[in-house]
Design an enzyme around this catalytic site. Structure first.
Site, PDB file in Angstrom:
ATOM      1  CB  CYS A  35       7.886 -13.010  -7.687  1.00 42.55           C
ATOM      2  SG  CYS A  35       7.502 -13.675  -5.178  1.00 42.55           S
ATOM      3  CG  HIS A  81      -4.316  -1.135  -1.183  1.00 40.37           C
ATOM      4  ND1 HIS A  81      -3.985  -0.766  -0.039  1.00 40.37           N
ATOM      5  CD2 HIS A  81      -5.497  -1.818  -1.377  1.00 40.37           C
ATOM      6  CE1 HIS A  81      -5.047  -1.520   0.722  1.00 40.37           C
ATOM      7  NE2 HIS A  81      -5.602  -2.485   0.381  1.00 40.37           N
ATOM      8  CD  GLU A 125       9.538  -8.937  -1.165  1.00 38.69           C
ATOM      9  OE1 GLU A 125       9.736  -8.470  -2.575  1.00 38.69           O
ATOM     10  OE2 GLU A 125      10.073 -10.090  -1.654  1.00 38.69           O
TER      11      GLU A 125
HETATM   12 NI    NI Z   1       6.536 -10.687  -4.447  1.00 39.11          NI
END
Ligand code: NI
Length: 137
Positions: A35, A81, A125
């Site tokens: 990440c 987006h 998520e």
């Molecule tokens: Ni992420």
């Protein structure tokens, strides 16, 4: 005391990068792993929004669904987006973790929904992790 709740599920897609300016590059890599990828990455987020309250006697509903949908989808369109860190001012100085995103969703939706009705938000998520915020969470 009424305990009836209504939950609707919404979604948005956005990009982000987990990186703390107070940590070294090495620490960021170690803590955030993939990440921390320099160019970012994306998620298809799901958002479960729960309202709680007494049904309106005239409609039998806590809120008319078109009103609920309009409020939430118009707000989520501001994230759709986007690169959260670069395009959403809240995340200029806050890391766009699930914890911080769900807090942001709460702050924003609480202002937009009928007073006192927002009860819980769950932000998915990935298929493997979600974040909760709410009056009993
Ligand atoms: Ni992420």
């Amino acid at each position: 005391m009424s305990r009836i709740s209504l939950t609707r599920i919404y979604s948005f897609s956005a990009a982000h990068r987990l990186n703390s300016t107070i940590l070294s590059d090495e620490e960021n890599k170690q803590i955030f792993d993939k990440c921390n990828n320099y160019y970012g990455h994306g998620h298809d987020y799901s958002v479960e929004v729960t309202l709680r309250g007494k049904p309106n006697p005239a409609t039998g509903m806590i809120i008319p669904l078109p009103e609920f949908d309009t409020v939430v989808t118009e707000f989520l369109a501001t994230l759709e987006h986007k690169h959260l860190d670069m395009e959403v001012p809240y995340f200029k100085d806050k890391i766009s973790t699930g914890e911080n995103i769900v807090q942001y969703l709460w702050n924003e939706l609480e202002q937009r929904l009928p007073s006192g009705k927002l009860f819980h938000i769950r932000l998915w998520e990935t298929n493997n992790n979600y974040f909760d915020i709410g009056k009993d969470a």
